[in-house]
Design an enzyme around this catalytic site. Sequence first.
Site, PDB file in Angstrom:
ATOM      1  N   TYR A  58       3.348   9.955   0.658  1.00 50.21           N
ATOM      2  CA  TYR A  58       4.293   9.350   1.608  1.00 50.21           C
ATOM      3  C   TYR A  58       5.740   9.693   1.249  1.00 50.21           C
ATOM      4  O   TYR A  58       6.652   9.489   2.061  1.00 50.21           O
ATOM      5  CB  TYR A  58       4.112   7.828   1.698  1.00 50.21           C
ATOM      6  CG  TYR A  58       2.720   7.367   2.102  1.00 50.21           C
ATOM      7  CD1 TYR A  58       1.827   8.226   2.748  1.00 50.21           C
ATOM      8  CD2 TYR A  58       2.299   6.066   1.846  1.00 50.21           C
ATOM      9  CE1 TYR A  58       0.549   7.807   3.097  1.00 50.21           C
ATOM     10  CE2 TYR A  58       1.027   5.638   2.209  1.00 50.21           C
ATOM     11  CZ  TYR A  58       0.153   6.513   2.821  1.00 50.21           C
ATOM     12  OH  TYR A  58      -1.108   6.091   3.170  1.00 50.21           O
ATOM     13  N   HIS A 114      -7.304   9.912  -1.973  1.00 57.87           N
ATOM     14  CA  HIS A 114      -6.741   9.769  -0.625  1.00 57.87           C
ATOM     15  C   HIS A 114      -7.650  10.367   0.469  1.00 57.87           C
ATOM     16  O   HIS A 114      -7.783   9.792   1.547  1.00 57.87           O
ATOM     17  CB  HIS A 114      -5.358  10.433  -0.577  1.00 57.87           C
ATOM     18  CG  HIS A 114      -4.441   9.856   0.446  1.00 57.87           C
ATOM     19  ND1 HIS A 114      -3.087   9.731   0.264  1.00 57.87           N
ATOM     20  CD2 HIS A 114      -4.684   9.366   1.685  1.00 57.87           C
ATOM     21  CE1 HIS A 114      -2.544   9.192   1.334  1.00 57.87           C
ATOM     22  NE2 HIS A 114      -3.490   8.959   2.212  1.00 57.87           N
ATOM     23  N   ASP A 117       0.841  -1.193   0.000  1.00 56.18           N
ATOM     24  CA  ASP A 117       0.000   0.000   0.000  1.00 56.18           C
ATOM     25  C   ASP A 117       0.881   1.250   0.000  1.00 56.18           C
ATOM     26  O   ASP A 117       1.664   1.463   0.929  1.00 56.18           O
ATOM     27  CB  ASP A 117      -0.912   0.002   1.234  1.00 56.18           C
ATOM     28  CG  ASP A 117      -1.859   1.179   1.183  1.00 56.18           C
ATOM     29  OD1 ASP A 117      -2.906   1.047   0.520  1.00 56.18           O
ATOM     30  OD2 ASP A 117      -1.544   2.241   1.767  1.00 56.18           O
ATOM     31  N   LYS A 150      -2.340   6.251  -4.161  1.00 60.02           N
ATOM     32  CA  LYS A 150      -3.434   7.201  -3.887  1.00 60.02           C
ATOM     33  C   LYS A 150      -3.170   8.570  -4.487  1.00 60.02           C
ATOM     34  O   LYS A 150      -2.031   9.054  -4.500  1.00 60.02           O
ATOM     35  CB  LYS A 150      -3.619   7.342  -2.364  1.00 60.02           C
ATOM     36  CG  LYS A 150      -3.719   6.012  -1.653  1.00 60.02           C
ATOM     37  CD  LYS A 150      -4.003   6.123  -0.171  1.00 60.02           C
ATOM     38  CE  LYS A 150      -3.742   4.775   0.494  1.00 60.02           C
ATOM     39  NZ  LYS A 150      -2.342   4.578   0.894  1.00 60.02           N
TER      40      LYS A 150
END
Length: 316
Positions: free
Chosen positions: A48, A110, A43, A77
Amino acid sequence: MKYLKFSNGDQMPALGLGTWKSAPGEVYKAVIKAIELGYRHFDCAYIYGNEKEIGQAFADAFAAGEVKREDLWITSKLWNNKHREEQVKPAIIHTLDDLKLDYLDLYLIHWPVVVADSTDFPSNKDELISLTVTPLEETWAGMIDVQKSGLSKHIGVSNFNPSHLNALIHGTGVSPEMNQVEMHPYLQQKKLKAYCDEENILMTAYSPLGSGDRPSNRKKDNEPSLLENPVIKTIAEEKSCSTAQVILAWEVNRGTAVIPKSVNEKRLAENLAAAEIDLSAEQMQAIANIDLDYRFIDGSFWCLPGSDYTQEELWG
Ligand code: A2P
């Protein structure tokens, strides 16, 4: 391993590796090790900040013959500053370039929150865009196009409540296939899960262990500890496993996917093994009884004074 089945028959391994907070520099090793241990679900997300390193790990694992692309389930996302319809395709192409992939298995919106193009995180209300200006249905139209073009096999959302989901379903006639939300024994999401089950929307649990490694500005004083909960401890003793494993097994036994993050070899192995642990009906019920409706990630960072975003609107 248990699997979550999509309507076209595709299957997602119920336990995957979360990569939020896995720093560039450590995530490469963690992904290589995870593949070696048998993880087949990863994931990821643009925000990130580590998709390039993860992509290098995938590329090296494919080149070494460790695993084939089609054996992995890879999710990413769309970030909040790419919600206009014409921004969605370029955003997934950027993520695919970083991950060194031709397609994703699953691409998610997201957050049901729109941020100005110029920033990733808003510092004042003017950097938040109202959903009346860029509605979620518009973003979803871009996502539908991404799926049609084959850039992602499946599409879904994250952090959506039933009214956000309804807006998509009734506005476009195309239902999200997945809703990824914070979910653990202290935030069991019983109502949302009932709604998603009814609408055939699969669910993934993020922050299943309480994300203790969150930045300090995302933490509150006196947060409850999941890993130290006495009911979970008792079950861990009964099953001769760790409390983290009980929590992950509970998620999988409930029929949701779960994506614990770790960059530690021992805990990576421990978490994957949790997917094989069966809990009895009594143990599942004992955990059902400890719900606190408590959010570790409360979304307050979107709810800036003067903007349209409030916690009531966000979580419904
Ligand atoms: P580490 O990466 O050093 O293993 P979440 O998945 O809820 O975001 O939680 C991630 C946090 O939990 C990280 O601090 C991670 O540390 C830690 N963690 C991951 N697996 C376990 C485990 N099996 N037992 C205890 N802590 C864990």
